[in-house]
Scaffold this motif. Structure first.
Motif, PDB file in Angstrom:
ATOM      1  N   ARG A   1      10.847   9.060 -70.756  1.00 10.71           N
ATOM      2  CA  ARG A   1      10.630   7.708 -70.243  1.00 10.71           C
ATOM      3  C   ARG A   1       9.227   7.206 -70.575  1.00 10.71           C
ATOM      4  O   ARG A   1       9.051   6.054 -70.984  1.00 10.71           O
ATOM      5  N   VAL A   2       8.231   8.068 -70.411  1.00 11.65           N
ATOM      6  CA  VAL A   2       6.860   7.665 -70.699  1.00 11.65           C
ATOM      7  C   VAL A   2       6.704   7.330 -72.187  1.00 11.65           C
ATOM      8  O   VAL A   2       6.139   6.301 -72.563  1.00 11.65           O
ATOM      9  N   ALA A   3       7.213   8.217 -73.050  1.00  7.70           N
ATOM     10  CA  ALA A   3       7.095   7.969 -74.492  1.00  7.70           C
ATOM     11  C   ALA A   3       7.790   6.678 -74.889  1.00  7.70           C
ATOM     12  O   ALA A   3       7.248   5.869 -75.665  1.00  7.70           O
TER      13      ALA A   3
ATOM     14  N   MET B   1      12.390  16.516 -68.719  1.00  6.26           N
ATOM     15  CA  MET B   1      12.554  15.870 -70.012  1.00  6.26           C
ATOM     16  C   MET B   1      12.803  14.370 -69.858  1.00  6.26           C
ATOM     17  O   MET B   1      12.341  13.550 -70.663  1.00  6.26           O
ATOM     18  N   ARG B   2      13.501  14.013 -68.803  1.00  2.10           N
ATOM     19  CA  ARG B   2      13.789  12.603 -68.536  1.00  2.10           C
ATOM     20  C   ARG B   2      12.489  11.825 -68.314  1.00  2.10           C
ATOM     21  O   ARG B   2      12.301  10.728 -68.840  1.00  2.10           O
TER      22      ARG B   2
ATOM     23  N   ILE C   1      20.330  10.742 -73.551  1.00  7.65           N
ATOM     24  CA  ILE C   1      19.192  10.319 -74.364  1.00  7.65           C
ATOM     25  C   ILE C   1      17.992  10.191 -73.441  1.00  7.65           C
ATOM     26  O   ILE C   1      17.942   9.298 -72.594  1.00  7.65           O
ATOM     27  N   PHE C   2      17.017  11.065 -73.606  1.00  6.61           N
ATOM     28  CA  PHE C   2      15.841  11.050 -72.733  1.00  6.61           C
ATOM     29  C   PHE C   2      14.892   9.903 -73.072  1.00  6.61           C
ATOM     30  O   PHE C   2      14.107   9.493 -72.215  1.00  6.61           O
ATOM     31  N   THR C   3      14.923   9.418 -74.304  1.00 10.52           N
ATOM     32  CA  THR C   3      13.926   8.461 -74.781  1.00 10.52           C
ATOM     33  C   THR C   3      14.498   7.068 -74.985  1.00 10.52           C
ATOM     34  O   THR C   3      13.953   6.269 -75.754  1.00 10.52           O
ATOM     35  N   ALA C   4      15.575   6.745 -74.280  1.00 14.99           N
ATOM     36  CA  ALA C   4      16.111   5.384 -74.351  1.00 14.99           C
ATOM     37  C   ALA C   4      15.071   4.403 -73.803  1.00 14.99           C
ATOM     38  O   ALA C   4      14.339   4.715 -72.865  1.00 14.99           O
ATOM     39  N   SER C   5      15.016   3.218 -74.392  1.00 13.64           N
ATOM     40  CA  SER C   5      14.038   2.213 -73.973  1.00 13.64           C
ATOM     41  C   SER C   5      14.261   1.805 -72.520  1.00 13.64           C
ATOM     42  O   SER C   5      15.340   1.311 -72.170  1.00 13.64           O
ATOM     43  N   PRO C   6      13.261   1.965 -71.640  1.00 18.33           N
ATOM     44  CA  PRO C   6      13.422   1.491 -70.249  1.00 18.33           C
ATOM     45  C   PRO C   6      13.671  -0.004 -70.158  1.00 18.33           C
ATOM     46  O   PRO C   6      14.316  -0.470 -69.218  1.00 18.33           O
TER      47      PRO C   6
END
Length: 268
Positions: free
Chosen positions: A30-32, A25-26, A256-261
């Motif tokens: 990250r990609v999204a 999920m991480r 949070i898996f979708t935090a902004s890189p």
């Protein structure tokens, strides 16, 4: 196949994933989130929402991912792009962005069988102060909801945290759409409401994966779906905003898996 059936189900029908599943999920998240980081530079007056979607489609491929939305119930785009009074599920196309338009871009990718689902607000040019404030309140509402995520709390605690903050700012929470479970599927139990009573709903447990994605209107909360069967708009034509994160419940809170890189978020 063995990976698909790991974990267990709660009596509420919510899947509990294992520690090893967080890595999948991480990466999907990250990609999204990376795609949302990169598309921001293209959000300017004069661009079409279709051009933004074309970029997103190419970025999904560049990352070696698969778009979860292309082909989903007949949908043919790599994103949903919802402008101004569109609440969600806006279809990319020939619409040209004007100075001051606000828009939500929602992207879901599949990486290694795992779904990463996230959305973010953008401004074409310079938004007025009411629109900026709507975006600020919506993001803060999201983060207050996420702050309520920890084992032993309930889904009602998440919704109440969002609703109380939004309504204290004289805005409204959309009731017609909600967050959802995800993992190796796009949509699953539970429905994650963005309003509610403290202590109500299923109890949060370590290993639950779901989205929190409040939609907030400057006016009333009512929505309607247009004739295309996708686009949802505010009934009173007031502006609407949304942010979405995919998260996993941990032993002490959540990830949070979708935090902004790149550490990006809306700043007026």
């Amino acid at each position: 196949m063995l990976e698909e059936i790991r974990g267990r189900m709660t009596r509420d029908g919510i899947r509990i994933y294992e520690d090893a599943d967080f890595a999948g999920m991480r990466e999907a998240g990250r990609v999204a989130a990376s795609i949302l980081d990169d598309v921001g530079a293209l959000v300017v007056p004069g661009v079409t929402t279709g051009a933004l979607d074309d970029f997103i489609r190419s970025e999904v491929a560049r990352h070696g991912a698969v778009s979860a939305t292309i082909g989903y119930k007949g949908y043919q785009h790599a994103s949903c792009i919802s402008v101004n009074h569109v609440v969600c599920h806006g279809i990319p196309g020939a619409k040209v962005l004007m100075d001051g338009d606000i828009l939500n871009i929602d992207v879901t990718v599949i990486v290694g069988g795992w779904f990463g689902d996230t959305s973010r607000m953008y401004v074409a040019g310079q938004a007025n102060r009411k629109a900026e404030r709507l975006i600020e309140v919506t993001h803060e509402g999201l983060m207050r909801g996420i702050a309520a995520v920890k084992p032993g709390n309930t889904f009602g605690d998440i919704g109440h945290a969002i609703q109380a903050y939004v309504e204290s700012n004289r805005m409204s929470v959309v009731r017609d759409f909600c967050g959802h479970g995800l993992g190796r599927v796009f949509h699953a139990s539970p429905n994650v409401l963005h309003y509610g009573r403290p202590g109500s709903g299923a109890v949060l447990e370590e290993g639950m994966f779901f989205t929190v994605e409040p939609m907030v209107n400057l006016g009333r909360p009512e929505t309607k779906v247009l004739a295309d069967d996708w686009t949802a708009v505010t009934r009173d034509k007031s502006l609407s905003a949304q942010f979405e994160h995919s998260i996993g419940v941990t032993a002490t809170g959540c990830e949070i898996f979708t935090a902004s890189p790149a550490g990006k978020f809306f700043k007026p």
